[in-house]
Design a protein around this motif. Sequence first.
Motif, PDB file in Angstrom:
ATOM      1  N   SER A   1       0.832  -1.206   0.000  1.00 20.87           N
ATOM      2  CA  SER A   1       0.000   0.000   0.000  1.00 20.87           C
ATOM      3  C   SER A   1       0.864   1.252   0.000  1.00 20.87           C
ATOM      4  CB  SER A   1      -0.922   0.000   1.225  1.00 20.87           C
ATOM      5  OG  SER A   1      -1.768  -1.122   1.222  1.00 20.87           O
ATOM      6  N   ALA A   2       1.929   1.234   0.785  1.00 21.33           N
ATOM      7  CA  ALA A   2       2.822   2.386   0.841  1.00 21.33           C
ATOM      8  C   ALA A   2       3.530   2.600  -0.489  1.00 21.33           C
ATOM      9  CB  ALA A   2       3.842   2.205   1.962  1.00 21.33           C
ATOM     10  N   LEU A   3       3.900   1.505  -1.154  1.00 25.58           N
ATOM     11  CA  LEU A   3       4.621   1.596  -2.421  1.00 25.58           C
ATOM     12  C   LEU A   3       3.702   1.903  -3.603  1.00 25.58           C
ATOM     13  CD1 LEU A   3       7.056  -1.451  -2.155  1.00 25.58           C
ATOM     14  CD2 LEU A   3       7.723   0.946  -2.196  1.00 25.58           C
ATOM     15  N   ARG A   4       2.533   1.264  -3.623  1.00 25.45           N
ATOM     16  CA  ARG A   4       1.689   1.286  -4.818  1.00 25.45           C
ATOM     17  C   ARG A   4       0.404   2.082  -4.672  1.00 25.45           C
ATOM     18  NH1 ARG A   4       5.285  -0.440  -8.560  1.00 25.45           N
ATOM     19  NH2 ARG A   4       6.382  -2.281  -7.824  1.00 25.45           N
ATOM     20  N   GLY A   5       0.039   2.451  -3.442  1.00 22.49           N
ATOM     21  CA  GLY A   5      -1.168   3.235  -3.256  1.00 22.49           C
ATOM     22  C   GLY A   5      -2.328   2.448  -2.666  1.00 22.49           C
ATOM     23  N   ARG A   6      -3.376   3.178  -2.318  1.00 23.83           N
ATOM     24  CA  ARG A   6      -4.526   2.598  -1.626  1.00 23.83           C
ATOM     25  C   ARG A   6      -5.242   1.551  -2.477  1.00 23.83           C
ATOM     26  NH1 ARG A   6      -6.708   7.114  -0.193  1.00 23.83           N
ATOM     27  NH2 ARG A   6      -5.603   7.099   1.801  1.00 23.83           N
ATOM     28  N   ARG A   7      -5.476   1.867  -3.740  1.00 20.62           N
ATOM     29  CA  ARG A   7      -6.191   0.927  -4.605  1.00 20.62           C
ATOM     30  C   ARG A   7      -5.442  -0.398  -4.720  1.00 20.62           C
ATOM     31  NH1 ARG A   7      -5.840  -0.117 -10.110  1.00 20.62           N
ATOM     32  NH2 ARG A   7      -7.761  -0.890 -11.090  1.00 20.62           N
ATOM     33  N   ALA A   8      -4.124  -0.298  -4.918  1.00 15.61           N
ATOM     34  CA  ALA A   8      -3.304  -1.505  -5.025  1.00 15.61           C
ATOM     35  C   ALA A   8      -3.343  -2.303  -3.725  1.00 15.61           C
ATOM     36  CB  ALA A   8      -1.871  -1.133  -5.373  1.00 15.61           C
ATOM     37  N   GLY A   9      -3.251  -1.593  -2.593  1.00 18.80           N
ATOM     38  CA  GLY A   9      -3.282  -2.270  -1.304  1.00 18.80           C
ATOM     39  C   GLY A   9      -4.577  -3.009  -1.065  1.00 18.80           C
ATOM     40  N   LEU A  10      -5.691  -2.399  -1.459  1.00 19.29           N
ATOM     41  CA  LEU A  10      -6.993  -3.051  -1.273  1.00 19.29           C
ATOM     42  C   LEU A  10      -7.144  -4.267  -2.189  1.00 19.29           C
ATOM     43  CD1 LEU A  10      -9.285   0.088  -0.884  1.00 19.29           C
ATOM     44  CD2 LEU A  10      -8.500  -1.478   0.919  1.00 19.29           C
ATOM     45  N   TRP A  11      -6.565  -4.197  -3.388  1.00 20.04           N
ATOM     46  CA  TRP A  11      -6.576  -5.374  -4.262  1.00 20.04           C
ATOM     47  C   TRP A  11      -5.749  -6.513  -3.651  1.00 20.04           C
ATOM     48  CZ3 TRP A  11      -9.786  -6.866  -7.739  1.00 20.04           C
ATOM     49  CH2 TRP A  11     -10.466  -5.959  -8.538  1.00 20.04           C
ATOM     50  N   VAL A  12      -4.626  -6.158  -3.022  1.00 22.67           N
ATOM     51  CA  VAL A  12      -3.823  -7.171  -2.335  1.00 22.67           C
ATOM     52  C   VAL A  12      -4.634  -7.823  -1.219  1.00 22.67           C
ATOM     53  CG1 VAL A  12      -1.829  -7.532  -0.829  1.00 22.67           C
ATOM     54  CG2 VAL A  12      -1.579  -6.170  -2.890  1.00 22.67           C
ATOM     55  N   VAL A  13      -5.360  -7.004  -0.456  1.00 21.88           N
ATOM     56  CA  VAL A  13      -6.199  -7.528   0.622  1.00 21.88           C
ATOM     57  C   VAL A  13      -7.230  -8.519   0.073  1.00 21.88           C
ATOM     58  CG1 VAL A  13      -7.920  -6.943   2.375  1.00 21.88           C
ATOM     59  CG2 VAL A  13      -5.892  -5.510   2.101  1.00 21.88           C
ATOM     60  N   LEU A  14      -7.873  -8.167  -1.028  1.00 21.75           N
ATOM     61  CA  LEU A  14      -8.845  -9.074  -1.640  1.00 21.75           C
ATOM     62  C   LEU A  14      -8.185 -10.375  -2.087  1.00 21.75           C
ATOM     63  CD1 LEU A  14     -11.012  -6.593  -3.776  1.00 21.75           C
ATOM     64  CD2 LEU A  14     -11.650  -7.736  -1.637  1.00 21.75           C
ATOM     65  N   GLY A  15      -6.964 -10.273  -2.594  1.00 22.35           N
ATOM     66  CA  GLY A  15      -6.237 -11.477  -2.984  1.00 22.35           C
ATOM     67  C   GLY A  15      -5.914 -12.363  -1.798  1.00 22.35           C
ATOM     68  N   LEU A  16      -5.458 -11.752  -0.715  1.00 21.56           N
ATOM     69  CA  LEU A  16      -5.171 -12.523   0.502  1.00 21.56           C
ATOM     70  C   LEU A  16      -6.434 -13.225   1.006  1.00 21.56           C
ATOM     71  CD1 LEU A  16      -2.909  -9.924   2.363  1.00 21.56           C
ATOM     72  CD2 LEU A  16      -2.162 -12.153   1.516  1.00 21.56           C
ATOM     73  N   CYS A  17      -7.552 -12.522   0.985  1.00 21.10           N
ATOM     74  CA  CYS A  17      -8.804 -13.112   1.471  1.00 21.10           C
ATOM     75  C   CYS A  17      -9.287 -14.231   0.563  1.00 21.10           C
ATOM     76  CB  CYS A  17      -9.872 -12.031   1.603  1.00 21.10           C
ATOM     77  SG  CYS A  17      -9.579 -10.896   2.980  1.00 21.10           S
TER      78      CYS A  17
END
Length: 208
Positions: free
Chosen positions: A32-48
């Motif tokens: 999220s820090a590197l790529r931004g909020r949208r990217a971080g939330l997509w990562v969260v969805l992937g983890l879930c």
Amino acid sequence: MTSFDTSLSFFGVAILLGLAPGPDNVFVLMQSALRGRRAGLWVVLGLCTGLIVHTLAVAVGLAAVFAASARAFTVLKTVGAVYLVWLAWQAFTAPVDNGTDGTPPDLGGRAMFGRGVLMNLTNPKVVIFFLAFLPQFVEPEAGAVGLQLVWLGGLFIAATLLTFGAIAWFAATLGQWLRRSPTAQRGLNRVAGVVFLGLASRLAMAER
């Protein structure tokens, strides 16, 4: 179905676990820090999404078979460690954008979602954790054990979405501010690289 009191207790514990420092939420923070909020939330969805797979594996008994296989454990953790080393290399070699307004480079939602899925599924400790954690809240008198495990897994995923989503939101705000300075960008990339190498080392040395 699992009782309301047990479900509520489980959800509270899951929230606390989501906030406790660990590989997945540190991964969310750095992405999220590197790529931004949208990217971080997509990562969260992937983890879930990965957690859905782990939940179903526990519910049908595949997790127990996997936990007993030393070879499967080693293969998964090796793949995960290599992937994290690759992410570290990307962070160390990322170009610095002089004069940026803090807008992060966009890798696309699909790519960030895939990072989250791969990060979760290549961590064998997750499925072993689920195998040990979820059954503790199963109530034999409350009906089918498999359905209870799916319900508990769903609650854990909901708690993960809540806690990891908050981490992604606030880390992205900090990252946007840091990306406005080339020096801060370079430092953020190096910190991310070190963190990814640390996660890779921790995963590579993990034991069942």
